[in-house]
Design a protein around this motif. Structure first.
Motif, mmCIF file in Angstrom:
data_model
loop_
_atom_site.group_PDB
_atom_site.id
_atom_site.type_symbol
_atom_site.label_atom_id
_atom_site.label_comp_id
_atom_site.label_asym_id
_atom_site.label_seq_id
_atom_site.Cartn_x
_atom_site.Cartn_y
_atom_site.Cartn_z
ATOM 1 N N GLY A 148 41.663 11.966 22.445
ATOM 2 C CA GLY A 148 42.955 11.590 22.999
ATOM 3 C C GLY A 148 44.018 11.525 21.920
ATOM 4 N N GLU A 149 45.255 11.855 22.326
ATOM 5 C CA GLU A 149 46.341 11.895 21.358
ATOM 6 C C GLU A 149 47.653 11.709 22.101
ATOM 7 N N GLY A 150 48.366 10.641 21.766
ATOM 8 C CA GLY A 150 49.641 10.380 22.415
ATOM 9 C C GLY A 150 49.469 10.138 23.900
ATOM 10 N N ARG A 151 50.200 10.915 24.692
ATOM 11 C CA ARG A 151 50.132 10.743 26.142
ATOM 12 C C ARG A 151 48.932 11.436 26.753
ATOM 13 N N HIS A 152 48.148 12.148 25.933
ATOM 14 C CA HIS A 152 46.998 12.880 26.435
ATOM 15 C C HIS A 152 45.728 12.060 26.213
ATOM 16 N N PRO A 153 44.984 11.746 27.268
ATOM 17 C CA PRO A 153 43.701 11.056 27.087
ATOM 18 C C PRO A 153 42.620 12.030 26.608
ATOM 19 N N ASP A 154 41.449 11.503 26.356
ATOM 20 C CA ASP A 154 40.328 12.365 25.988
ATOM 21 C C ASP A 154 40.072 13.384 27.090
ATOM 22 N N VAL A 155 39.774 14.611 26.686
ATOM 23 C CA VAL A 155 39.448 15.638 27.671
ATOM 24 C C VAL A 155 38.063 15.411 28.252
ATOM 25 N N ASP A 156 37.121 14.985 27.423
ATOM 26 C CA ASP A 156 35.740 14.821 27.864
ATOM 27 C C ASP A 156 35.535 13.483 28.563
ATOM 28 N N ARG A 157 34.902 13.550 29.701
ATOM 29 C CA ARG A 157 34.376 12.344 30.326
ATOM 30 C C ARG A 157 33.016 12.041 29.690
ATOM 31 N N ALA A 158 32.616 10.800 29.733
ATOM 32 C CA ALA A 158 31.291 10.459 29.218
ATOM 33 C C ALA A 158 30.239 11.296 29.934
ATOM 34 N N ALA A 159 29.164 11.597 29.218
ATOM 35 C CA ALA A 159 28.127 12.468 29.767
ATOM 36 C C ALA A 159 27.629 11.953 31.113
ATOM 37 N N LEU A 160 27.557 12.878 32.090
ATOM 38 C CA LEU A 160 27.059 12.504 33.410
ATOM 39 C C LEU A 160 25.555 12.261 33.340
ATOM 40 N N LYS A 161 25.093 11.305 34.103
ATOM 41 C CA LYS A 161 23.654 11.052 34.159
ATOM 42 C C LYS A 161 22.951 12.183 34.908
ATOM 43 N N ASP A 162 21.859 12.634 34.340
ATOM 44 C CA ASP A 162 21.064 13.694 34.977
ATOM 45 C C ASP A 162 19.586 13.418 34.695
ATOM 46 N N PRO A 163 18.839 13.050 35.732
ATOM 47 C CA PRO A 163 19.187 12.907 37.141
ATOM 48 C C PRO A 163 20.125 11.720 37.388
#
Length: 842
Positions: A768-783
């Protein structure tokens, strides 16, 4: 699967444009409805909607709580009938083309960047010469020169009777036999030209919706090519982004005025400029340039040069033996004619090299010009020289007898191999210099990915061509082994090809060591991940089998990150063993089995085994390769397994080799760009383009091509994306960290979903930088859940790279992206003309 978790959106209509990944998908699968209708497109690529949503624009009240779903289906661009498996025969050309795009992110020296492209194009040209020379080795040398000149070989094959030297017919003279056999490699070159020309018309000719009317004037100055890092001003608003009868939203700036969204280049731009010396405020990134997805001019020019190189190779194979015989026999007139023809061949070859060296890709504008002199003159002159060579070889030469191998052939293969090795080494030096000036910490092989891949292209070309020659030689020689004497009736293929085949078993043994190391490391990683998995799910009573399965899947998914090491080891070993093969063939002049005769029982047995096993391995590998390729085109499950590398290779334009399989992105990216532009311009609404796997690469490429005002109406949702894990590491100049940060800065909304069990997709690592949040969401659980529960009474599968849309996080992120987009801006409607009565006239 359509998510069942809708969420409210901001005002204005919204569209979700789905783009599938490798392996293809049907519109019914993508939209979750058996009833679909094609909105626009053709049988190769098209946009589909549910039948109920076909008239969504006329009923906006129905879509206040959900977007209108559309599916862009592009699978037929890379798959279809089984005949396309023949494209796999062009795999060395495709790999050489990949090396062009793997250059490090350049800074500083335009000459060094240009030199990288020149070296790759020369390597690609050598592959065309190698393929043609191999066809000449089979048709001219093994069949027409050796077998037809041997009583034992020709006597066992009735179809060679009219060429047999013993029968004394008109075709019995060696020169005439060579002239007739030249039809085979000539037909091969003509076939390659035809395939390239046909796909050129279908793929490279798609007009991009950027630039002033999409095309420059005929006198436009475009001497600076892509490798030179020429400044590229921001593209003007495309007329193609404005549907007939409507105007762009009022937020669109006047045409020709650059905006913040257009000035999307990074600090170094990835194009060879020093930012401290650059006076212009900014430049467009490479993938956002108007002419990036319009390679019509370059492919036409390279196709002419490579076609001419193929014809000249055949002409040399016909002319050199006849000229050598005339010189030795003392025929003054024929010797002079041969010398003149040889000089003409050298001059024509110099013209081919000059055309290849002079100009690379042009991306500043959609260049529709044609280099008519090169495109028309080069192939025509080369074909004319081939015809003269055939006539010269057919001249009556009584007493001329063919023996041993075709004169000059061994030296030709040795020269090609040495030239390829020298070019690859020079390319490695240039790549190292570029990488040192602009280091990318995650670049594959420290910037040497391009040279390593170029080495593999040369090796694969040698294996494929040598394998065919070895198999034909074994077939013609009957029970004997070519080159070993004894019961052999022919000398066999060039000695160098036997040496190259003999190093293949050694190479496979060497690769066992890193393979065993990776297996052991994966097993250790799975054991270390077991407690992490149990802690992540918070299980009080963990299931050991379930834990081991999840941990093992995660550990195996990480093997993708070890690919650069394997490629580097393979390329390095290939270079060293190839150099040893050239040295062995040059010094001994014998095949390995004879060269090591008398060197001791162990060494002699090893040489015999390596030669025999290598000969069979190259033939078997070639057949297996074609079989698997055909299955990949006909079987969707097989395509998902081995199609990823193929789709990565054919994503890139043909910048180095015109006979490579066509670039589907030169059709897909303009398709997506046109669709996004027409939707936002026609409705003033918002759009989220969601791409899975390779579809995320196409989606990002389309967003780069959009005008600034359109980008502000678009959100990007990627999942299972190889943008950083594969493309960022192997293609740092185009998808490196700086390029992805620039793209994030051009759009307000971008989210990326990934899983630790996914062997292809991964995080984009854009903080994240300035008005932009992180692009990545936390890793999805699988399963999604570890064991059984009231909500999930049956065990949930480990999804890995598939079914991201089934995860509740997908609908949640999509809703948030659309909500973050600015409210829709009403279109400026052109007032209707008024009649004399004051009413609008229809």
């Amino acid at each position: 699967m359509t998510p069942a978790h809708p969420a409210p959106y901001g005002e204005g209509p919204a569209l979700e444009l789905l783009v599938h990944g490798v392996g293809g998908a049907t519109p019914e699968e993508m939209l979750g409805d058996p009833r679909t209708v094609r909105i626009t497109g053709d049988t190769k690529a098209a946009v589909y909607r549910r039948t109920d949503d076909a008239e969504a624009e006329q009923q906006p009240e129905r879509y206040t709580d959900r977007p209108v779903p559309e599916a862009y289906v592009w699978s037929n661009l890379t798959s279809g009938n089984g005949a396309r498996a023949l494209w796999l025969l062009l795999l060395p050309f495709m790999i050489a083309n990949l090396a062009h795009w793997m250059r490090p992110r350049a800074r500083g020296s335009r000459r060094t960047t240009r030199l990288y492209g020149v070296l790759v194009r020369l390597i690609a040209l050598s592959l065309t010469v190698l393929l043609t020379a191999a066809a000449c080795a089979v048709a001219l040398d093994l069949v027409a020169w050796q077998c037809a000149g041997s009583a034992g070989c020709a006597g066992e094959r009735a179809w060679l009777g009219f060429l047999s030297a013993d029968r004394g017919g008109w075709w019995s003279q060696p020169g005439r036999r060579l002239a007739l056999a030249a039809a085979v490699p000539t037909a091969l070159v003509a076939l390659l030209w035809y395939l390239s020309n046909r796909t050129w018309s279908a793929y490279e000719s798609q007009r991009p919706p950027t630039g002033e009317a999409g095309f420059p004037p005929d006198d436009a100055d475009d001497d600076l090519d892509e490798e030179a890092g020429a400044p590229v001003p921001a593209a003007r608003t495309a007329p193609g982004c404005e549907p007939p009868g409507s105007e762009l939203p009022s937020s669109q700036p006047p045409a020709g005025e650059p905006t913040a969204g257009d000035l999307s280049g990074g600090r170094d731009g990835g194009d060879g400029r020093d930012p401290e010396q650059e006076r212009a405020p900014a430049v467009r990134p490479a993938l956002g340039r108007p002419g990036f997805w319009y390679g019509r001019r370059l492919v036409a020019r390279l196709r002419a040069a490579h076609t001419a190189a193929g014809f000249l190779t055949v002409a040399a194979a016909v002319t050199v033996p006849a000229a050598r015989h005339d010189r030795e026999a003392g025929h003054t007139l024929l010797t002079a004619l041969g010398a003149v023809l040889a000089a003409a061949l050298v001059l024509a070859a110099g013209a081919v090299v000059w055309v290849v060296l002079r100009r690379g890709r042009s991306e500043r504008r959609a260049d529709a010009r044609a280099d008519r002199v090169a495109v028309r003159l080069l192939p025509g002159v080369s074909l004319g020289l081939l015809g003269l060579g055939v006539l010269y070889a057919c001249w009556s030469r009584p007493g001329w007898v063919s023996s041993a191998t075709l004169p000059g052939e061994a030296a030709a293969f040795r020269a090609i191999t040495l030239a390829q090795g020298a070019l690859v080494v020079a390319l490695a030096v240039v790549a190292a210099v570029l990488h040192r000036r602009a280091r990318h910490p995650r670049a594959a092989l420290r910037g040497l990915g391009g040279p390593a891949v170029a080495m593999l292209a040369c090796a694969l070309g040698g294996v494929m061509t040598g394998g065919v020659a070895q198999r034909v030689g074994d077939w013609l020689d009957g029970p004997g082994t070519p080159g070993m004497g004894g019961h052999s009736t022919i000398a066999g293929p060039p000695v160098l090809l036997s040496w190259q085949a003999s190093v293949i078993p050694v190479l496979l043994v060497l690769l066992l060591l890193p393979a065993l190391f990776l297996v052991a490391r994966t097993c250790r990683a799975a054991r270390r991940l077991a407690p992490v998995v149990e802690a992540e799910y918070g299980e009080d009573r963990p299931d050991e089998v379930r834990t081991r399965r999840i941990a093992g899947t995660r550990a195996r998914a990480r093997l993708t990150d070890a690919a650069p090491v394997l490629v580097g080891v393979l390329a390095g070993a290939t270079l060293l063993l190839g150099a040893g093969a050239v040295a062995g063939a040059w010094i001994t002049g014998e095949v390995p089995g004879r060269a090591f005769a008398g060197a001791g029982p162990l060494l002699e047995s090893f040489a015999d085994t390596a030669q025999a096993l290598g000969s069979w391995l190259v033939g078997f590998g070639f057949i297996l390769f074609v079989t698997l390729g055909r299955r990949a085109y006909r079987d969707a499950s097989a395509r998902r397994t081995i199609g990823i590398l193929w789709d990565v290779g054919t994503y890139w334009p043909r910048a180095a080799h015109p006979f490579a399989p066509p670039c589907y992105a030169e059709r897909a990216v303009p398709d997506l760009t046109w669709r996004i532009c027409t939707w936002t311009a026609g409705t003033g609404g918002r759009l989220v383009i969601s791409g899975h796997s390779q579809g995320s690469v196409l989606a990002a490429s389309a967003v780069w091509q959009l005008p600034a005002a359109t980008r502000r109406r678009v959100a990007l949702l990627t999942y299972g994306s190889p943008l950083e894990r594969l493309y960022g590491r192997w293609f740092p100049a185009y998808f490196g960290a700086a390029a992805l940060r620039d793209l994030r800065g051009d759009i307000d909304c971008w989210r990326n979903l990934w899983r630790q069990t996914d062997p292809i997709g991964g995080p984009l690592m854009i903080p994240g930088e300035g008005r932009h949040p992180d692009v990545d969401r936390a890793a999805l659980k699988d399963p999604v859940v570890y064991g059984r529960s009231a909500r999930y009474p049956l065990p949930e599968p480990i999804l890995g790279h598939s079914d991201y849309q089934a995860d509740p996080a997908f609908a949640e992120e999509r809703a948030q992206l659309l909500a973050r987009l600015a409210p829709a801006v009403p279109r400026q409607v052109r007032p209707k003309a008024q009649g004399s009565s004051g009413r609008s006239s229809e």
